[in-house]
Design a protein around this motif. Structure first.
Motif, PDB file in Angstrom:
ATOM      1  N   ALA A  69      40.543  51.315  30.807  1.00 59.78           N
ATOM      2  CA  ALA A  69      40.308  49.873  30.696  1.00 59.78           C
ATOM      3  C   ALA A  69      39.995  49.505  29.248  1.00 59.78           C
ATOM      4  CB  ALA A  69      39.161  49.457  31.598  1.00 59.78           C
ATOM      5  N   PRO A  70      40.440  48.348  28.802  1.00 58.69           N
ATOM      6  CA  PRO A  70      40.111  47.926  27.436  1.00 58.69           C
ATOM      7  C   PRO A  70      38.625  47.592  27.323  1.00 58.69           C
ATOM      8  CG  PRO A  70      41.239  46.167  28.613  1.00 58.69           C
ATOM      9  CD  PRO A  70      41.314  47.382  29.484  1.00 58.69           C
ATOM     10  N   SER A  71      38.150  47.581  26.117  1.00 63.27           N
ATOM     11  CA  SER A  71      36.745  47.292  25.853  1.00 63.27           C
ATOM     12  C   SER A  71      36.347  45.929  26.410  1.00 63.27           C
ATOM     13  CB  SER A  71      36.504  47.312  24.346  1.00 63.27           C
ATOM     14  OG  SER A  71      35.177  46.952  24.041  1.00 63.27           O
ATOM     15  N   GLY A  72      35.238  45.897  27.151  1.00 60.76           N
ATOM     16  CA  GLY A  72      34.724  44.626  27.659  1.00 60.76           C
ATOM     17  C   GLY A  72      35.385  44.119  28.916  1.00 60.76           C
ATOM     18  N   ALA A  73      36.322  44.873  29.483  1.00 58.92           N
ATOM     19  CA  ALA A  73      36.978  44.446  30.723  1.00 58.92           C
ATOM     20  C   ALA A  73      35.936  44.351  31.838  1.00 58.92           C
ATOM     21  CB  ALA A  73      38.080  45.416  31.101  1.00 58.92           C
ATOM     22  N   GLN A  74      36.083  43.359  32.696  1.00 65.67           N
ATOM     23  CA  GLN A  74      35.097  43.112  33.737  1.00 65.67           C
ATOM     24  C   GLN A  74      35.775  42.919  35.097  1.00 65.67           C
ATOM     25  OE1 GLN A  74      32.659  39.798  32.490  1.00 65.67           O
ATOM     26  NE2 GLN A  74      31.944  40.824  30.619  1.00 65.67           N
ATOM     27  N   GLY A  75      34.989  42.530  36.080  1.00 70.38           N
ATOM     28  CA  GLY A  75      35.518  42.253  37.400  1.00 70.38           C
ATOM     29  C   GLY A  75      35.765  43.518  38.192  1.00 70.38           C
ATOM     30  N   LYS A  76      36.373  43.353  39.368  1.00 67.15           N
ATOM     31  CA  LYS A  76      36.659  44.479  40.243  1.00 67.15           C
ATOM     32  C   LYS A  76      37.579  45.483  39.553  1.00 67.15           C
ATOM     33  CE  LYS A  76      38.450  45.705  44.798  1.00 67.15           C
ATOM     34  NZ  LYS A  76      39.099  45.224  46.055  1.00 67.15           N
ATOM     35  N   ASP A  77      37.149  46.721  39.523  1.00 68.48           N
ATOM     36  CA  ASP A  77      37.893  47.814  38.886  1.00 68.48           C
ATOM     37  C   ASP A  77      38.105  47.600  37.394  1.00 68.48           C
ATOM     38  OD1 ASP A  77      38.146  49.185  41.319  1.00 68.48           O
ATOM     39  OD2 ASP A  77      39.961  48.071  41.843  1.00 68.48           O
ATOM     40  N   GLY A  78      37.357  46.653  36.802  1.00 65.13           N
ATOM     41  CA  GLY A  78      37.493  46.407  35.369  1.00 65.13           C
ATOM     42  C   GLY A  78      38.873  45.918  34.979  1.00 65.13           C
ATOM     43  N   LEU A  79      39.470  45.042  35.792  1.00 67.25           N
ATOM     44  CA  LEU A  79      40.848  44.604  35.555  1.00 67.25           C
ATOM     45  C   LEU A  79      40.955  43.229  34.892  1.00 67.25           C
ATOM     46  CD1 LEU A  79      42.509  45.778  38.907  1.00 67.25           C
ATOM     47  CD2 LEU A  79      42.508  46.927  36.676  1.00 67.25           C
ATOM     48  N   ALA A  80      39.836  42.585  34.625  1.00 67.99           N
ATOM     49  CA  ALA A  80      39.868  41.258  34.021  1.00 67.99           C
ATOM     50  C   ALA A  80      39.411  41.302  32.570  1.00 67.99           C
ATOM     51  CB  ALA A  80      38.974  40.307  34.815  1.00 67.99           C
ATOM     52  N   ILE A  81      40.155  40.615  31.711  1.00 66.55           N
ATOM     53  CA  ILE A  81      39.744  40.456  30.318  1.00 66.55           C
ATOM     54  C   ILE A  81      39.093  39.081  30.199  1.00 66.55           C
ATOM     55  CG2 ILE A  81      40.524  40.192  27.942  1.00 66.55           C
ATOM     56  CD1 ILE A  81      42.711  42.195  28.494  1.00 66.55           C
ATOM     57  N   PRO A  82      37.793  39.032  29.952  1.00 65.61           N
ATOM     58  CA  PRO A  82      37.087  37.750  29.922  1.00 65.61           C
ATOM     59  C   PRO A  82      37.151  37.079  28.552  1.00 65.61           C
ATOM     60  CG  PRO A  82      35.516  39.526  29.671  1.00 65.61           C
ATOM     61  CD  PRO A  82      36.868  40.180  29.807  1.00 65.61           C
ATOM     62  N   VAL A  83      37.270  35.764  28.574  1.00 66.89           N
ATOM     63  CA  VAL A  83      37.222  34.977  27.348  1.00 66.89           C
ATOM     64  C   VAL A  83      36.252  33.824  27.596  1.00 66.89           C
ATOM     65  CG1 VAL A  83      38.499  33.518  25.738  1.00 66.89           C
ATOM     66  CG2 VAL A  83      39.584  35.561  26.686  1.00 66.89           C
ATOM     67  N   GLY A  84      35.242  33.716  26.769  1.00 65.99           N
ATOM     68  CA  GLY A  84      34.233  32.672  26.955  1.00 65.99           C
ATOM     69  C   GLY A  84      32.872  33.274  27.230  1.00 65.99           C
ATOM     70  N   HIS A 207      46.736  51.940  27.372  1.00 57.33           N
ATOM     71  CA  HIS A 207      46.275  51.186  28.540  1.00 57.33           C
ATOM     72  C   HIS A 207      47.378  50.974  29.597  1.00 57.33           C
ATOM     73  CE1 HIS A 207      42.507  50.477  26.490  1.00 57.33           C
ATOM     74  NE2 HIS A 207      43.138  49.920  25.469  1.00 57.33           N
ATOM     75  N   ASN A 208      48.457  51.742  29.500  1.00 59.22           N
ATOM     76  CA  ASN A 208      49.554  51.578  30.463  1.00 59.22           C
ATOM     77  C   ASN A 208      49.088  51.780  31.904  1.00 59.22           C
ATOM     78  OD1 ASN A 208      51.376  51.018  28.459  1.00 59.22           O
ATOM     79  ND2 ASN A 208      52.463  52.967  28.568  1.00 59.22           N
ATOM     80  N   GLY A 209      48.250  52.787  32.132  1.00 60.43           N
ATOM     81  CA  GLY A 209      47.749  53.037  33.476  1.00 60.43           C
ATOM     82  C   GLY A 209      46.906  51.882  33.982  1.00 60.43           C
ATOM     83  N   TRP A 210      46.117  51.296  33.103  1.00 63.93           N
ATOM     84  CA  TRP A 210      45.303  50.127  33.450  1.00 63.93           C
ATOM     85  C   TRP A 210      46.190  48.935  33.794  1.00 63.93           C
ATOM     86  CZ3 TRP A 210      44.851  45.402  30.833  1.00 63.93           C
ATOM     87  CH2 TRP A 210      43.795  44.566  31.260  1.00 63.93           C
ATOM     88  N   VAL A 211      47.242  48.738  33.020  1.00 63.58           N
ATOM     89  CA  VAL A 211      48.186  47.640  33.297  1.00 63.58           C
ATOM     90  C   VAL A 211      48.831  47.836  34.666  1.00 63.58           C
ATOM     91  CG1 VAL A 211      50.336  46.530  32.581  1.00 63.58           C
ATOM     92  CG2 VAL A 211      48.656  47.206  30.849  1.00 63.58           C
ATOM     93  N   ALA A 212      49.236  49.069  34.965  1.00 63.56           N
ATOM     94  CA  ALA A 212      49.849  49.358  36.261  1.00 63.56           C
ATOM     95  C   ALA A 212      48.878  49.065  37.399  1.00 63.56           C
ATOM     96  CB  ALA A 212      50.308  50.814  36.318  1.00 63.56           C
ATOM     97  N   LYS A 213      47.622  49.413  37.205  1.00 70.79           N
ATOM     98  CA  LYS A 213      46.623  49.155  38.247  1.00 70.79           C
ATOM     99  C   LYS A 213      46.401  47.658  38.430  1.00 70.79           C
ATOM    100  CE  LYS A 213      42.168  50.840  39.917  1.00 70.79           C
ATOM    101  NZ  LYS A 213      41.031  51.769  39.654  1.00 70.79           N
ATOM    102  N   SER A 214      46.426  46.921  37.346  1.00 67.34           N
ATOM    103  CA  SER A 214      46.307  45.465  37.422  1.00 67.34           C
ATOM    104  C   SER A 214      47.483  44.865  38.189  1.00 67.34           C
ATOM    105  CB  SER A 214      46.235  44.873  36.006  1.00 67.34           C
ATOM    106  OG  SER A 214      46.136  43.457  36.057  1.00 67.34           O
ATOM    107  N   ASP A 215      48.667  45.387  37.925  1.00 64.32           N
ATOM    108  CA  ASP A 215      49.855  44.896  38.625  1.00 64.32           C
ATOM    109  C   ASP A 215      49.776  45.213  40.121  1.00 64.32           C
ATOM    110  OD1 ASP A 215      52.586  43.679  38.274  1.00 64.32           O
ATOM    111  OD2 ASP A 215      53.179  45.573  39.194  1.00 64.32           O
ATOM    112  N   GLN A 216      49.246  46.365  40.469  1.00 58.65           N
ATOM    113  CA  GLN A 216      49.069  46.728  41.868  1.00 58.65           C
ATOM    114  C   GLN A 216      48.087  45.776  42.548  1.00 58.65           C
ATOM    115  OE1 GLN A 216      47.819  50.799  41.621  1.00 58.65           O
ATOM    116  NE2 GLN A 216      49.830  51.525  40.942  1.00 58.65           N
ATOM    117  N   ALA A 217      47.035  45.388  41.830  1.00 60.13           N
ATOM    118  CA  ALA A 217      46.060  44.438  42.381  1.00 60.13           C
ATOM    119  C   ALA A 217      46.716  43.085  42.621  1.00 60.13           C
ATOM    120  CB  ALA A 217      44.876  44.299  41.427  1.00 60.13           C
TER     121      ALA A 217
END
Length: 257
Positions: A69-84, A207-217
């Motif tokens: 997961a990228p730095s600071g990713a949040q949410g379920k399984d760390g799949l969200a990149i927060p801004v704000g 982060h390819n594996g993280w992207v794939a997991k996000s797509d699965q979600a």
């Protein structure tokens, strides 16, 4: 002519007629077999093409390497990149694909008000990156761009690079973002992003594996397509009356409650 000869000719004609009918029947069967075989071949080819198309661009986390997961990713399984700001009362959840033309249209129309509300601390936006166009059109541009955006998040430059990717989006059929050199070139438009660390992250597909997991979600979410935009959990992009001004009003009203 004797009766015997006439009978012989009649018998010969009858035999010839019978043979002709047999030949016609044989021809019909042969044509049917040829047509049937062609149909089977076409259907078989279509099935193969369908399987190829269905699997084109599909990329599970196992095939993409470890889920980082990228730095600071949040949410379920760390799949969200927060801004704000985390303190913002309202949350906008956006599922996007950097190759998706509709996503660019959304960004063009709504970006100013989203930035305004985010910068004012009124709204927190969570970005989820998916690879829908890779799956539909083939290629890896959606995945590679999403990985590069995650690399930009590691560098604290996600919002600016996110906007650059949409501003320079190629046509849907042009898989230009599959070229990591192009993604690195665009990083030059963001102050301080084009560094050796960013380049290595992009080129290695960190982060390819993280992207794939996000797509699965995204697939499991049973969403209709990209962009999918949720305001406090409600899908607002499907609202035909939605406008940037209406979204702003909704955020301000929700924050007063």
């Amino acid at each position: 002519m004797s009766e015997k000869n006439r009978e012989g000719k009649r018998t010969a004609r009858e035999k010839l007629a019978v043979e002709r009918e047999k030949q016609k029947s044989a021809d019909k069967r042969r044509r049917a077999l040829i047509v049937g075989g062609a149909v089977v071949a076409v259907l078989g080819l279509a099935a193969v093409i369908g399987v190829v198309a269905a699997n084109a661009g599909k990329d599970d986390s196992a095939a993409s390497g470890p889920v980082v997961a990228p730095s600071g990713a949040q949410g379920k399984d760390g799949l969200a990149i927060p801004v704000g700001k985390d303190s913002a009362k309202s949350t906008l959840t956006v599922w996007e694909d950097f190759r998706c033309p509709a996503c660019k249209s959304f960004e063009t129309a709504y970006r100013p008000v989203i930035h305004e509300l985010t910068n004012a601390g009124q709204l927190r936006t969570e970005y989820h990156l998916v690879t829908l166009i890779d799956g539909n059109m083939g290629g890896t541009g959606s995945r590679n761009a999403a990985n590069a955006a995650a690399c930009a998040q590691d560098a604290g430059k996600f919002p600016a690079y996110h906007d650059v990717l949409f501003d320079n989006q190629p046509s849907e059929v042009d898989d230009a973002y599959a070229d990591n050199a192009r993604l690195i070139e665009l990083a030059g438009k963001v102050d301080g992003l084009d560094t050796p660390a960013f380049r290595a992250c992009v080129e290695k597909g960190t982060h390819n594996g993280w992207v794939a997991k996000s797509d699965q979600a995204f697939d499991k979410g049973d969403f209709s397509g990209t962009p999918t935009v949720l305001f406090d959990g409600k899908n607002i992009y499907q609202d035909q009356t939605m406008t940037p001004a209406k979204l702003k009003q909704m955020v301000l009203e929700a924050n007063q409650g």
